[in-house]
Design a protein around this motif. Structure first.
Motif, PDB file in Angstrom:
ATOM      1  N   GLU A 139       0.879  -1.261   0.134  1.00 22.68           N
ATOM      2  CA  GLU A 139      -0.123   0.147  -0.232  1.00 22.68           C
ATOM      3  C   GLU A 139       0.752   1.435  -0.185  1.00 22.68           C
ATOM      4  O   GLU A 139       0.500   2.274  -0.842  1.00 22.68           O
ATOM      5  CB  GLU A 139      -0.994  -0.057   1.363  1.00 22.68           C
ATOM      6  CG  GLU A 139      -1.937  -1.098   1.114  1.00 22.68           C
ATOM      7  CD  GLU A 139      -1.507  -2.175   1.532  1.00 22.68           C
ATOM      8  OE1 GLU A 139      -2.361  -3.361   1.413  1.00 22.68           O
ATOM      9  OE2 GLU A 139      -0.536  -2.505   2.087  1.00 22.68           O
ATOM     10  N   ASN A 163      -9.267   4.432   6.084  1.00 16.35           N
ATOM     11  CA  ASN A 163     -10.244   5.111   6.693  1.00 16.35           C
ATOM     12  C   ASN A 163      -9.758   5.687   8.237  1.00 16.35           C
ATOM     13  O   ASN A 163      -9.155   4.768   9.036  1.00 16.35           O
ATOM     14  CB  ASN A 163     -11.714   4.062   6.843  1.00 16.35           C
ATOM     15  CG  ASN A 163     -12.124   3.765   5.737  1.00 16.35           C
ATOM     16  OD1 ASN A 163     -12.413   4.548   4.910  1.00 16.35           O
ATOM     17  ND2 ASN A 163     -12.432   2.563   5.560  1.00 16.35           N
ATOM     18  N   THR A 205     -12.739   8.941   4.927  1.00 14.59           N
ATOM     19  CA  THR A 205     -11.879   8.247   4.110  1.00 14.59           C
ATOM     20  C   THR A 205     -10.649   9.199   3.544  1.00 14.59           C
ATOM     21  O   THR A 205     -11.032  10.470   2.915  1.00 14.59           O
ATOM     22  CB  THR A 205     -12.763   7.909   2.907  1.00 14.59           C
ATOM     23  OG1 THR A 205     -14.018   6.900   3.478  1.00 14.59           O
ATOM     24  CG2 THR A 205     -11.999   7.092   1.843  1.00 14.59           C
ATOM     25  N   LEU A 206      -9.339   8.564   3.481  1.00 16.53           N
ATOM     26  CA  LEU A 206      -8.351   9.383   3.240  1.00 16.53           C
ATOM     27  C   LEU A 206      -7.550   8.573   2.276  1.00 16.53           C
ATOM     28  O   LEU A 206      -7.113   7.769   2.375  1.00 16.53           O
ATOM     29  CB  LEU A 206      -7.292   9.615   4.499  1.00 16.53           C
ATOM     30  CG  LEU A 206      -5.925  10.180   4.125  1.00 16.53           C
ATOM     31  CD1 LEU A 206      -6.116  11.459   3.732  1.00 16.53           C
ATOM     32  CD2 LEU A 206      -5.071  10.271   5.527  1.00 16.53           C
ATOM     33  N   PRO A 207      -7.627   9.230   0.823  1.00 17.91           N
ATOM     34  CA  PRO A 207      -6.837   8.647  -0.020  1.00 17.91           C
ATOM     35  C   PRO A 207      -5.475   9.003  -0.285  1.00 17.91           C
ATOM     36  O   PRO A 207      -5.059   9.988   0.174  1.00 17.91           O
ATOM     37  CB  PRO A 207      -7.608   9.129  -1.452  1.00 17.91           C
ATOM     38  CG  PRO A 207      -8.132  10.391  -1.082  1.00 17.91           C
ATOM     39  CD  PRO A 207      -8.319  10.383   0.532  1.00 17.91           C
ATOM     40  N   CYS A 208      -4.774   7.777  -0.338  1.00 13.69           N
ATOM     41  CA  CYS A 208      -3.269   8.091  -0.508  1.00 13.69           C
ATOM     42  C   CYS A 208      -2.597   7.576  -1.967  1.00 13.69           C
ATOM     43  O   CYS A 208      -2.486   6.200  -1.981  1.00 13.69           O
ATOM     44  CB  CYS A 208      -2.466   7.311   0.568  1.00 13.69           C
ATOM     45  SG  CYS A 208      -3.220   7.804   2.183  1.00 13.69           S
ATOM     46  N   ASN A 209      -2.424   8.220  -2.762  1.00 11.60           N
ATOM     47  CA  ASN A 209      -1.984   8.079  -3.980  1.00 11.60           C
ATOM     48  C   ASN A 209      -0.584   7.991  -4.324  1.00 11.60           C
ATOM     49  O   ASN A 209       0.025   7.636  -5.090  1.00 11.60           O
ATOM     50  CB  ASN A 209      -2.710   9.154  -5.083  1.00 11.60           C
ATOM     51  CG  ASN A 209      -4.250   8.718  -5.067  1.00 11.60           C
ATOM     52  OD1 ASN A 209      -4.724   7.698  -4.988  1.00 11.60           O
ATOM     53  ND2 ASN A 209      -4.970   9.789  -5.239  1.00 11.60           N
ATOM     54  N   CYS A 243      -3.076   3.564  -1.659  1.00 12.28           N
ATOM     55  CA  CYS A 243      -4.400   2.884  -0.869  1.00 12.28           C
ATOM     56  C   CYS A 243      -5.265   4.095  -0.650  1.00 12.28           C
ATOM     57  O   CYS A 243      -4.979   5.285  -0.635  1.00 12.28           O
ATOM     58  CB  CYS A 243      -3.878   1.969   0.211  1.00 12.28           C
ATOM     59  SG  CYS A 243      -2.814   3.230   1.480  1.00 12.28           S
ATOM     60  N   THR A 244      -6.307   3.540   0.043  1.00  9.87           N
ATOM     61  CA  THR A 244      -7.290   4.587   0.863  1.00  9.87           C
ATOM     62  C   THR A 244      -7.403   3.892   2.024  1.00  9.87           C
ATOM     63  O   THR A 244      -7.634   2.691   2.230  1.00  9.87           O
ATOM     64  CB  THR A 244      -8.467   4.343   0.044  1.00  9.87           C
ATOM     65  OG1 THR A 244      -8.501   4.689  -1.097  1.00  9.87           O
ATOM     66  CG2 THR A 244      -9.635   5.289   0.483  1.00  9.87           C
TER      67      THR A 244
END
Length: 300
Positions: A223, A231, A241-245, A228-229
């Protein structure tokens, strides 16, 4: 006083002569100073030495003794040099409370001095509160047992009292709440203040940093490298919800504004929820996967 004794004994204060009593004749020579004449006749300059002894010391000016012989000067001293001091043994301290020699009035000391009451040091207790209680605010009821004076002012009784501690939203750790004079009361003291100092309880998810709260998000290496995303829980039981690109490195921090605790002085505003990432590395990698990783990862 000295002239009075001259007249009683029939002495004259001028010229040279004699004075005769019944069967006894006294001869003297005038020295030019009635004090010296008095001293030569009575053996001293203090008329009371004949009544109270000759143990008094004569002081001299400049701290030296005069050995000339004609003039013998008494120095007026407080205390033991007072000719009336012997009367103090009989309970007399002069006329109308004044000391005879110095003219100063003796101050009477009180027999019993009243003791001033002093307040006892504050009694301080630690009060543990949860982050949820700080977030919402609450009232805690604490029962204390103390001693109090009875109406007679001498005997005491033991009583219980409930103290209501109002904890406002956002109060920081170390805040002190004081209840004045709620401690033990005795005839000799002023009751102590009872104080409570806030202490944060441990929390399973969050740590506190002032008005901010910190959450640690744990993700795997995959991840962290591939995105990943996550919570993220909040203090008021929500999930964000915290997206991590981007690639997540160990120690990466993301901040969620306004999701922390209320500010103590402005409760309409809140601190931040800080997300700290912790990357879990695998214990083992299969040989095939290791070769693939070597081929695709850039050289450091």
């Amino acid at each position: 006083i000295k002239l009075y004794f001259f007249k009683v004994l029939g002495l004259k204060t001028g010229g040279t002569g004699s004075s005769s009593g019944q069967g006894t004749t006294y001869h003297y020579t005038f020295h030019g100073d009635p004090h010296a004449t008095f001293a030569s006749f009575f053996g001293g300059s203090n008329p009371f030495d004949i009544f109270f002894g000759s143990g008094r010391q004569r002081g001299t000016t400049n701290g030296t003794n005069d050995h000339g012989g004609d003039h013998d000067m008494d120095i007026d001293m407080d205390g033991d040099d007072d000719p009336f001091s012997s009367f103090s043994h009989f309970g007399f301290n002069g006329i109308n409370g004044f000391h005879h020699g110095g003219g100063r009035r003796h101050r009477k000391e009180p027999l019993h001095s009243s003791r001033r009451k002093v307040q006892d040091p504050p009694v301080v207790h630690e009060l543990k509160v949860s982050l949820e209680e700080i977030f919402h605010g609450c009232t805690k009821r604490m029962r204390i047992t103390r001693r109090r004076l009875n109406p007679d002012g001498r005997t005491m009784r033991t009583e219980d009292k409930i103290l209501n501690i109002v904890i406002k939203r956002g109060w920081k750790e170390g805040t002190k709440i004081t209840f004045p004079k709620e401690g033990d009361e005795t005839p000799e003291n002023i009751p102590a203040d009872v104080a409570f100092v806030l202490k944060d309880k441990g929390h399973p998810l969050f740590k506190r940093d002032g008005s901010n709260i910190i959450y640690t998000a744990k993700i795997g290496l995959k991840e962290a490298l591939c995105g990943c995303t996550v919570n993220i829980p909040t203090i008021d039981n929500r999930a964000i919800t915290l997206p991590c690109n981007d690639i997540i490195k160990p120690g990466t921090i993301k901040r969620l504004r306004g999701e922390g605790l209320p500010f103590p002085k402005n409760q309409s505003q809140r601190g931040d929820l800080i997300v700290e990432f912790q990357v879990r590395f695998p214990d083992r990698i299969p040989p095939q996967s290791r070769e693939i990783i070597k081929q695709h990862l850039p050289q450091s």
